[in-house]
Design an enzyme around this catalytic site. Structure first.
Site, mmCIF file in Angstrom:
data_model
loop_
_atom_site.group_PDB
_atom_site.id
_atom_site.type_symbol
_atom_site.label_atom_id
_atom_site.label_comp_id
_atom_site.label_asym_id
_atom_site.label_seq_id
_atom_site.Cartn_x
_atom_site.Cartn_y
_atom_site.Cartn_z
ATOM 1 N N GLU A 1 -5.113 -4.900 10.645
ATOM 2 C CA GLU A 1 -4.105 -3.855 10.807
ATOM 3 C C GLU A 1 -4.367 -3.092 12.105
ATOM 4 O OE1 GLU A 1 -2.260 -2.747 6.718
ATOM 5 O OE2 GLU A 1 -3.850 -1.338 7.188
ATOM 6 N N ASN B 1 0.866 -1.173 0.000
ATOM 7 C CA ASN B 1 0.000 0.000 0.000
ATOM 8 C C ASN B 1 0.912 1.234 0.000
ATOM 9 O OD1 ASN B 1 -1.738 2.087 0.501
ATOM 10 N ND2 ASN B 1 -2.408 1.377 2.519
ATOM 11 N N TRP B 2 1.020 1.854 -1.148
ATOM 12 C CA TRP B 2 1.963 2.980 -1.283
ATOM 13 C C TRP B 2 1.434 4.250 -0.623
ATOM 14 C CZ3 TRP B 2 3.887 2.566 -7.140
ATOM 15 C CH2 TRP B 2 4.482 1.312 -7.315
ATOM 16 N N LYS B 3 0.164 4.252 -0.258
ATOM 17 C CA LYS B 3 -0.481 5.429 0.334
ATOM 18 C C LYS B 3 -0.277 6.656 -0.570
ATOM 19 C CE LYS B 3 -0.157 3.209 4.770
ATOM 20 N NZ LYS B 3 -0.070 3.291 6.215
ATOM 21 N N GLY C 1 3.013 -1.080 4.252
ATOM 22 C CA GLY C 1 3.054 0.353 3.955
ATOM 23 C C GLY C 1 4.481 0.786 3.661
ATOM 24 N N GLY C 2 5.140 1.357 4.647
ATOM 25 C CA GLY C 2 6.465 1.961 4.473
ATOM 26 C C GLY C 2 7.465 1.069 3.748
ATOM 27 N N GLY D 1 2.756 2.359 10.763
ATOM 28 C CA GLY D 1 3.711 3.453 10.607
ATOM 29 C C GLY D 1 4.422 3.836 11.893
ATOM 30 N N SER E 1 3.766 -2.079 10.316
ATOM 31 C CA SER E 1 5.215 -2.124 10.554
ATOM 32 C C SER E 1 5.851 -3.466 10.208
ATOM 33 C CB SER E 1 5.534 -1.717 12.002
ATOM 34 O OG SER E 1 5.130 -0.375 12.231
ATOM 35 N N GLU F 1 -6.857 4.622 8.064
ATOM 36 C CA GLU F 1 -6.687 6.049 7.749
ATOM 37 C C GLU F 1 -7.961 6.614 7.130
ATOM 38 O OE1 GLU F 1 -3.029 5.541 5.537
ATOM 39 O OE2 GLU F 1 -2.038 4.966 7.406
ATOM 40 N N HIS G 1 -9.515 1.022 5.171
ATOM 41 C CA HIS G 1 -8.221 1.261 5.831
ATOM 42 C C HIS G 1 -8.446 2.189 7.025
ATOM 43 C CE1 HIS G 1 -4.109 2.504 6.569
ATOM 44 N NE2 HIS G 1 -3.737 1.438 5.899
HETATM 45 P P1 13P Z 1 3.193 0.385 7.663
HETATM 46 O O1 13P Z 1 3.711 -0.887 7.070
HETATM 47 O O2 13P Z 1 3.920 1.603 7.186
HETATM 48 O O3 13P Z 1 3.087 0.307 9.162
HETATM 49 O O4 13P Z 1 1.680 0.592 7.121
HETATM 50 C C1 13P Z 1 0.793 -0.466 7.200
HETATM 51 C C2 13P Z 1 -0.429 -0.112 6.439
HETATM 52 O O5 13P Z 1 -1.169 0.785 6.809
HETATM 53 C C3 13P Z 1 -0.703 -0.856 5.203
HETATM 54 O O6 13P Z 1 -1.979 -0.609 4.737
#
Ligand code: 13P
Length: 250
Positions: free
Chosen positions: A167, A9-11, A233-234, A173, A212, A97, A95
């Site tokens: 999640e 997920n590149w956000k 994510g990251g 993050g 993470s 967010e 998600h």
């Molecule tokens: P991180 O891997 O950066 O913690 O993000 C997880 C995430 O929100 C994937 O959708």
């Protein structure tokens, strides 16, 4: 035996150039027969280009969000049919967010889940509790409520064409991963909740862990019996670390 899936997920990060480099690096490194299914979910404007770069590879394309509606006067929204047009296979729904920052409640998440499936997209349904909820002992109530809302709207059989991602909000993050046991506990709970309605679907649905996940901790988390891969994510923003996480499925 469930196949594992690793989805990036590149956000809302990067640039056109970064998207090209990243997609190029992933396709170059993934090989023809990766040890798991692999997907990336770039921001909307890069879907077309990334989709073209992925076309000859086993990596699937996904989007990060979609509209509830199929078309009409909804300025700024993107419909599921448009995502399908661009070759998306997956779309992330619910998600944390989106839930926390854009007010998406359980009913809206369920409506987006239905919209995705109407267009043949496979929803990656995100569930997860906040730190406060975990500390007050209501993790299962929260995750259960989020999942039940979708089952009530779509029926349990719809989970046969979906992926679930647990999640925990406190792990996203933050560098603070759920321990493999903590993840396993919630994954098993999620699966048992589905099994009460349909054992076969419960057995086949992929439940990913997100929060993470890094190359250093992926193998341990993915080795848990009810963890079927990850939503990253990251660490999905660099080809090398994303590929290392995919390799941890093997
Ligand atoms: P991180 O891997 O950066 O913690 O993000 C997880 C995430 O929100 C994937 O959708």
């Amino acid at each position: 035996m469930r196949q594992k899936l690793v989805a990036g997920n590149w956000k809302m990060q990067g640039s056109r150039e970064m998207a090209e480099t990243l997609a190029g690096g992933i396709t170059a490194g993934i090989g023809e027969a990766p040890p798991c299914a692999v997907a990336v979910c770039p921001p909307y404007p890069y879907l077309d280009e990334v989709g073209k770069l992925l076309a000859a590879s086993p990596v699937e394309l996904g989007a990060q969000n979609l509209a509830v509606e199929d078309e009409g006067a909804y300025t700024g929204e993107v419909a599921g049919g448009m995502l399908a047009d661009f070759g998306c296979h997956f779309v992330i729904v619910g998600h944390s967010e989106r839930r926390a920052l854009y007010g998406e409640d359980d009913a809206m998440v369920a409506a987006k889940f239905l919209a995705a499936q109407r267009h043949g997209l496979v929803p990656i349904l995100c569930l997860g509790e906040t730190l406060e909820e975990r500390e007050s002992g209501v993790t299962e109530n929260v995750v259960g409520r989020q999942l039940e809302a979708v089952i009530a709207a779509a029926g349990v059989s719809a989970l046969g064409r979906a992926v679930i991602a647990y999640e925990p909000v406190w792990a996203i993050g933050t560098g603070r991963t759920a321990s493999p046991d903590q993840a396993q506990e919630v994954h098993a709970f999620t699966r048992s909740l589905i099994a009460n309605k349909d054992a076969k679907i419960a057995d086949s649905v992929q439940v990913l862990y997100g929060g993470s996940v890094k190359p250093a901790n992926a193998a341990e988390i993915f080795s848990m019996p009810d963890v079927d891969g990850g939503l990253i994510g990251g660490a999905s923003l660099e080809a090398e670390s994303f590929l290392a996480i995919c390799a941890a499925c093997g």
